[in-house]
Design an enzyme around this catalytic site. Structure first.
Site, short mmCIF file in Angstrom:
data_model
loop_
_atom_site.label_atom_id
_atom_site.label_comp_id
_atom_site.label_asym_id
_atom_site.label_seq_id
_atom_site.Cartn_x
_atom_site.Cartn_y
_atom_site.Cartn_z
N SER A 65 0.78 -1.23 0.00
CA SER A 65 0.00 0.00 0.00
C SER A 65 0.82 1.29 0.00
O SER A 65 1.49 1.58 -0.97
CB SER A 65 -0.94 -0.05 1.20
N ARG A 498 1.65 5.93 19.17
CA ARG A 498 1.28 4.52 19.01
C ARG A 498 2.27 3.86 18.05
O ARG A 498 2.82 4.54 17.16
CB ARG A 498 -0.16 4.36 18.50
C1 G16 Z 1 -3.32 0.67 6.45
C2 G16 Z 1 -4.66 0.50 7.11
C3 G16 Z 1 -5.17 1.83 7.59
C4 G16 Z 1 -4.15 2.49 8.50
C5 G16 Z 1 -2.79 2.58 7.80
C6 G16 Z 1 -1.69 3.07 8.69
O1 G16 Z 1 -3.47 1.49 5.32
O2 G16 Z 1 -5.55 -0.10 6.23
O3 G16 Z 1 -6.38 1.61 8.25
O4 G16 Z 1 -4.55 3.76 8.86
O5 G16 Z 1 -2.41 1.29 7.35
O6 G16 Z 1 -1.54 2.20 9.76
P1 G16 Z 1 -0.38 2.35 10.84
O7 G16 Z 1 -0.55 3.73 11.41
O8 G16 Z 1 -0.65 1.27 11.83
O9 G16 Z 1 0.92 2.23 10.12
P2 G16 Z 1 -2.74 1.19 3.94
O10 G16 Z 1 -3.37 2.15 3.01
O11 G16 Z 1 -1.28 1.43 4.18
O12 G16 Z 1 -3.05 -0.24 3.68
#
Ligand code: G16
Length: 541
Positions: A65, A498
């Site tokens: 992603s 976090r």
């Molecule tokens: C994924 C999740 C999102 C989240 C993001 C960042 O997005 O699907 O819900 O907000 O990761 O997550 P973290 O803050 O835990 O790194 P994506 O678009 O990267 O798949």
């Protein structure tokens, strides 16, 4: 039968070659692509078991992603289009980390504990993003699926939301839509054109926009969409795949850095859109006549959509329960606006669309968006039925009829299965067109509090634990008290920390009233983490 059933899964090519513990994070496994082959093989095996357990098709997407090119990962998609059920995330983590010699034993254990009838046929729909490492990892996953005789439909290069959509179409026997990419484009483009009508522009709204596709798979989807949308939307495509993936472009870059992505021209007051590497997030932005950058992120989209739905519900005379779900990243300005001006109930849940989606299911119409632009709208089946029947009611006034017909039609514009950058963009465009707004008008509804995000590298990010939807830090002991002290110095100050579930870092969020203070607050909190959580590399300054 179990031990015989699993006897063909031993495959030396996909032996575990990496001993670091890997966990199913915010949206699946995600790390450096060169250590993931065995994980993908095992997830192919797991997808077959999940399909048998649910007696439905499962989706398996190879993507990291928003992460940069060297990373990759996998997202597993459950039958109703949701992310993998939480209890199976633990199963997946365990399976990804066991020794090769224990694999058959662990798979047998899963099949017994989950009461899986191994004679049930399994179907896995696969897809991948445009990373160089994705074909190799896809092969590993396909080998795992084949080892357990799962039936495979490989969609090749697709956006994550397209895969979610097709999984649901297959599992509903076409009731949700035609289970093909053509079906996806055609469904969304047809509704968009029909709601918007023949008038391309309306008052301040013009159909021109600049789109940054992060050099990801979304660029392919945008080009395809352009053929279906024809001139209903004039999209100028940038970062179309010829540059580096997510490098100084894409929705995450624009949101976190609060700046223009590479290659997008600085044209005054022109509506710009950024999507991320697998096209499940979207943010809007523009530069004004003073060359000042303005961001309209997921919170803005959520409030625009909530206000639109509230208006349509009121105008049509329907009393369905509308609710909005956010995370701690939501700007305080947006939450105040939703609660006090829109008067729509708002809930806060931990980061990850899996949490937002689940909470949004509690409302008749649940709108969920993370500030990073990941979100959608979901409708209870009963609510859809009520809206459909209401639109047919001949006793309605003309205004009521128009509003309920719009409400009924707009449902088909939304990819309810998961946040979908392109479907969300079409929804925003529909609303702006209906209101006759340009991006400046849209931004006028409320003021964001100045905010800042930072990343801190620490030895082990998991020593940071949180509670209360990630707004309160439990460990390391004493960190929260120090954050509270820092925050108390700033008017309307708020900050939380976090561990990321997609990158090997700790995230810091800070907001406060005074733009010149927000950086100080963010750096102060980042330094606290660095000191109390064993930071690595240079101290934040
Ligand atoms: C994924 C999740 C999102 C989240 C993001 C960042 O997005 O699907 O819900 O907000 O990761 O997550 P973290 O803050 O835990 O790194 P994506 O678009 O990267 O798949």
């Amino acid at each position: 039968m179990e031990s015989n059933y699993f006897q063909n899964i031993v495959n030396a090519e996909y032996n575990r070659k990496y001993d670091k513990y890997i966990t199913y994070g915010t949206a699946g496994f995600r790390t450096k692509s060169n250590v993931l082959e065995h994980v993908l093989y095992r997830m192919g095996l797991l997808a077959v078991l999940r399909s048998k357990a649910t007696r439905a098709a499962i989706g398996l997407m190879i993507t990291a992603s928003h992460n940069l090119e060297p990373d990759n990962g996998i997202k597993l998609i459950d039958p109703a289009g949701e992310m993998l059920e939480a209890s199976w995330e633990t199963i997946a983590t365990n399976l990804a980390n066991v020794q090769d010699s224990d694999l058959i034993h662990v798979l047998t254990d899963i099949s017994i504990k989950e009461n899986i009838d191994l004679s049930t046929p399994a179907k896995v729909i696969t897809g991948r993003d445009s990373r160089k490492s994705s074909p190799i990892l896809l092969n590993a996953a396909l080998a795992g699926i084949r080892a357990l005789n799962g039936n495979i439909t490989d969609l090749g290069l697709v956006t994550t939301p397209q895969l979610h959509y097709i999984v649901v179409c297959i599992n509903t026997n076409g009731a949700y839509g035609d289970p093909t990419l053509q079906g996806y484009y055609s469904k969304l483009a047809t509704v968009f054109k029909s709601i918007k009508g023949a008038e391309k522009n309306n008052k301040k709204y013009t159909s021109v926009l600049n789109l940054d596709a992060a050099n990801g798979v979304g660029a392919i989807a945008v080009k395809e969409f352009q053929r279906y949308l024809m001139d209903a939307l004039d999209i100028n495509l940038f970062n179309d795949g010829s540059g580096s993936l997510n490098h100084m472009c894409g929705a995450d870059y624009v949101k976190v850095q609060q700046t223009m992505p590479l290659n997008i021209p600085s044209e005054t007051n022109v509506r710009c859109v950024s999507i991320d590497g697998d096209a499940d997030r979207v943010v809007y932005f523009y530069v004004d006549e003073n060359n000042k950058f303005h961001l309209l992120d997921g919170d803005r989209i959520a409030t625009l959509v909530a206000a639109y739905f509230k208006e349509l519900l009121t105008m049509s005379g329907l009393s369905l329960q509308l609710g909005l779900v956010q995370t701690a990243y939501a700007n305080g300005g947006s939450t105040d606006y939703i609660s006090n001006v829109l008067q729509v109930p708002v809930a806060c849940v931990p980061t990850g669309v899996k949490h937002l989606h689940k909470k949004a299911l509690e409302f008749d119409i649940g709108i969920y968006f993370e500030a990073n632009g990941h979100g959608t709208v979901i409708f209870k089946d009963t609510a859809k039925e009520v809206i459909k029947n209401h639109a047919k009611n001949e006793k309605l006034s003309e205004a009521q009829k128009t509003a309920s017909t719009k409400l009924k039609d707009v449902i088909d514009l939304i990819n309810e299965t998961v946040g979908d950058a392109l479907s969300d963009m079409l929804l925003v465009e529909t609303i702006l067109h209906a209101k006759g707004w340009d991006i400046i008008e849209w931004e006028r509804s409320y003021n964001d509090l100045p905010n800042k995000q930072l990343k801190v590298s620490v030895r082990d990010r998991n020593i940071i634990t949180t509670t209360n939807a990630e707004r309160h830090c439990l460990t390391p002991v004493g960190l929260q008290e120090e954050i509270d002290k820092a925050v108390s110095k700033y008017s309307r100050g708020r900050s939380f920390v976090r561990p990321s579930g997609t990158e090997d870092i700790v995230r810091v969020y800070a907001e406060c009233e005074n733009p010149s203070d927000v950086n100080k607050l963010a750096v102060e909190v980042a330094s606290l983490i660095y000191r109390l959580a064993d930071g690595v590399g240079p101290e934040p300054s």
